[in-house]
Design an enzyme around this catalytic site. Structure first.
Site, PDB file in Angstrom:
ATOM      1  N   ASN A  51     -10.865  -2.642  -4.757  1.00  0.00           N
ATOM      2  CA  ASN A  51     -10.244  -1.380  -5.774  1.00  0.00           C
ATOM      3  C   ASN A  51     -10.853  -1.488  -7.085  1.00  0.00           C
ATOM      4  O   ASN A  51     -10.388  -0.492  -7.827  1.00  0.00           O
ATOM      5  CB  ASN A  51      -8.815  -1.948  -6.135  1.00  0.00           C
ATOM      6  CG  ASN A  51      -7.934  -1.848  -4.617  1.00  0.00           C
ATOM      7  OD1 ASN A  51      -6.752  -2.496  -4.558  1.00  0.00           O
ATOM      8  ND2 ASN A  51      -8.073  -0.840  -3.987  1.00  0.00           N
ATOM      9  N   ASP A  76       0.862  -1.125  -0.080  1.00  0.00           N
ATOM     10  CA  ASP A  76      -0.235   0.094  -0.140  1.00  0.00           C
ATOM     11  C   ASP A  76       0.700   1.252   0.082  1.00  0.00           C
ATOM     12  O   ASP A  76       1.847   1.195   0.437  1.00  0.00           O
ATOM     13  CB  ASP A  76      -0.936  -0.002   1.328  1.00  0.00           C
ATOM     14  CG  ASP A  76      -2.057   1.059   1.212  1.00  0.00           C
ATOM     15  OD1 ASP A  76      -2.176   1.388   0.161  1.00  0.00           O
ATOM     16  OD2 ASP A  76      -2.651   1.384   2.287  1.00  0.00           O
TER      17      ASP A  76
HETATM   18  C1  IPE Z   1      -5.060  -2.774  -0.006  1.00  0.00           C
HETATM   19  O1  IPE Z   1      -4.934  -1.130  -0.190  1.00  0.00           O
HETATM   20  C2  IPE Z   1      -5.078  -3.176  -1.295  1.00  0.00           C
HETATM   21  C3  IPE Z   1      -3.622  -3.339  -2.119  1.00  0.00           C
HETATM   22  C4  IPE Z   1      -2.699  -3.029  -1.454  1.00  0.00           C
HETATM   23  C5  IPE Z   1      -3.859  -4.188  -3.350  1.00  0.00           C
HETATM   24  P1  IPE Z   1      -5.989  -0.125  -0.271  1.00  0.00           P
HETATM   25  O2  IPE Z   1      -5.248   1.056  -0.448  1.00  0.00           O
HETATM   26  O3  IPE Z   1      -7.104  -0.476  -1.468  1.00  0.00           O
HETATM   27  O4  IPE Z   1      -6.809  -0.322   1.109  1.00  0.00           O
HETATM   28  P2  IPE Z   1      -7.771   0.535   1.822  1.00  0.00           P
HETATM   29  O5  IPE Z   1      -8.923   0.778   1.079  1.00  0.00           O
HETATM   30  O6  IPE Z   1      -6.944   1.803   2.240  1.00  0.00           O
HETATM   31  O7  IPE Z   1      -8.233  -0.151   2.977  1.00  0.00           O
HETATM   32  C1  IPE Z   2      -1.638   0.281  -3.431  1.00  0.00           C
HETATM   33  O1  IPE Z   2      -1.463   1.532  -3.420  1.00  0.00           O
HETATM   34  C2  IPE Z   2      -2.035  -0.331  -4.808  1.00  0.00           C
HETATM   35  C3  IPE Z   2      -3.359  -0.786  -4.836  1.00  0.00           C
HETATM   36  C4  IPE Z   2      -4.208  -0.641  -4.276  1.00  0.00           C
HETATM   37  C5  IPE Z   2      -3.592  -1.049  -6.346  1.00  0.00           C
HETATM   38  P1  IPE Z   2      -2.651   2.723  -3.266  1.00  0.00           P
HETATM   39  O2  IPE Z   2      -3.016   2.877  -4.871  1.00  0.00           O
HETATM   40  O3  IPE Z   2      -3.761   2.470  -2.388  1.00  0.00           O
HETATM   41  O4  IPE Z   2      -2.071   3.786  -2.656  1.00  0.00           O
HETATM   42  P2  IPE Z   2      -2.442   4.918  -1.827  1.00  0.00           P
HETATM   43  O5  IPE Z   2      -2.724   4.302  -0.527  1.00  0.00           O
HETATM   44  O6  IPE Z   2      -3.457   5.666  -2.365  1.00  0.00           O
HETATM   45  O7  IPE Z   2      -1.323   5.854  -1.328  1.00  0.00           O
HETATM   46 MG    MG Z   3      -3.997   2.505  -0.514  1.00  0.00          MG
END
Ligand code: IPE
Ligand code: IPE
Ligand code: MG
Length: 244
Positions: free
Chosen positions: A69, A21
């Protein structure tokens, strides 16, 4: 080379799971588009998996895209699919050397057809491999995985046990994760490997995923190595068992 950075006697986890993340925030801080963060995240993922195997880890499960996502803006999702189209096959070929098996886990039928085809082809290339493994979680949700597993049992007219349910999950046959790492400052599981992580040690890093280095992975493993895993027992019982 990498191996000697970790002291002899370190308890190396067999299976590490990583919630990757923070790609978006990492890019935003650098005034770059989120897609750049995802690209750098994908490159970091490959480096980290390589490093984990070089340290003796046997299974790595990475959370690349959750079912939730899929609610993100279409252009961000397209950017992620394009990364898979461009790099997935090459990266996985590089990673799955020496008998490592790739599994893509999740509801991949929700992805565009050509992306599904790329994933399937990469998996097939490693299908004969046994032993070490990489699981890439795409369109993955732990609750959906459990519902799917239970429905498989129901269709066969079987009652589930803890063991049979475990075997019906995407990760069936693999040891449960010992160490779960989440980068990006959040302290939650976001629907990742809920059943499998019943006794995982949870490590949360403030670093955004693209900046989580090989050294940071080693730090997490050393932290893991210092935990006492009691699995419900007392310290005294553990000491006794060690003496036997
Ligand atoms: C969790 O990250 C999923 C992945 C890293 C693929 P998110 O960014 O989607 O998580 P939330 O929504 O903040 O819980
Ligand atoms: C995790 O990084 C990767 C995916 C969920 C695809 P994020 O895209 O959630 O990055 P932040 O949390 O917005 O920084
Ligand atoms: Mg994230």
């Amino acid at each position: 080379m990498a191996r000697n950075k970790i002291k002899a006697g370190t308890n190396i986890p067999k299976h590490i799971s990583i919630i990757m993340d923070g790609n978006g925030r990492w890019a935003k801080k650098r005034l770059m588009p989120r897609s750049f963060g995802h690209q750098m995240g994908m490159e970091r993922m490959v480096g980290l998996i390589e490093h984990a195997f070089s340290l003796g880890v046997q299974y790595v499960t990475v959370y690349a895209l959750s079912t939730e996502n899929l609610k993100r803006p279409q252009d961000e999702l397209e950017g992620l699919y394009n990364l898979i189209r461009k790099h997935f096959a090459t990266y996985m070929e590089r990673l799955c050397k020496n008998g490592i098996r790739l599994r893509v886990i999740g509801e991949t039928s929700l992805l565009p057809d050509d992306v599904q085809e790329i994933l399937r082809a990469s998996e097939e290339k490693t299908a004969e491999n046994t032993g070490r493994g990489i699981n890439v979680a795409l369109c993955y949700g732990s609750r959906a995985e459990m519902v799917r597993a239970v429905n498989i049992a129901v269709e066969k007219g079987e009652r589930v046990t803890e063991e049979s349910l475990s075997n019906l999950l995407y990760t069936g046959g693999q040891p449960d994760p010992d160490l779960m790492i989440r980068t990006g400052k959040e302290v939650r599981l976001s629907n990742f490997l809920l059943y499998q992580s019943a006794y995982a040690e949870l490590y949360f890093s403030d670093k955004m995923f693209p900046e989580f280095s090989d050294k940071d992975l080693e730090k997490a493993i050393l932290w893991f190595s210092q935990r006492t895993r009691r699995f419900g027992k007392t310290d005294e019982q553990l000491t006794k068992e060690q003496k036997i």
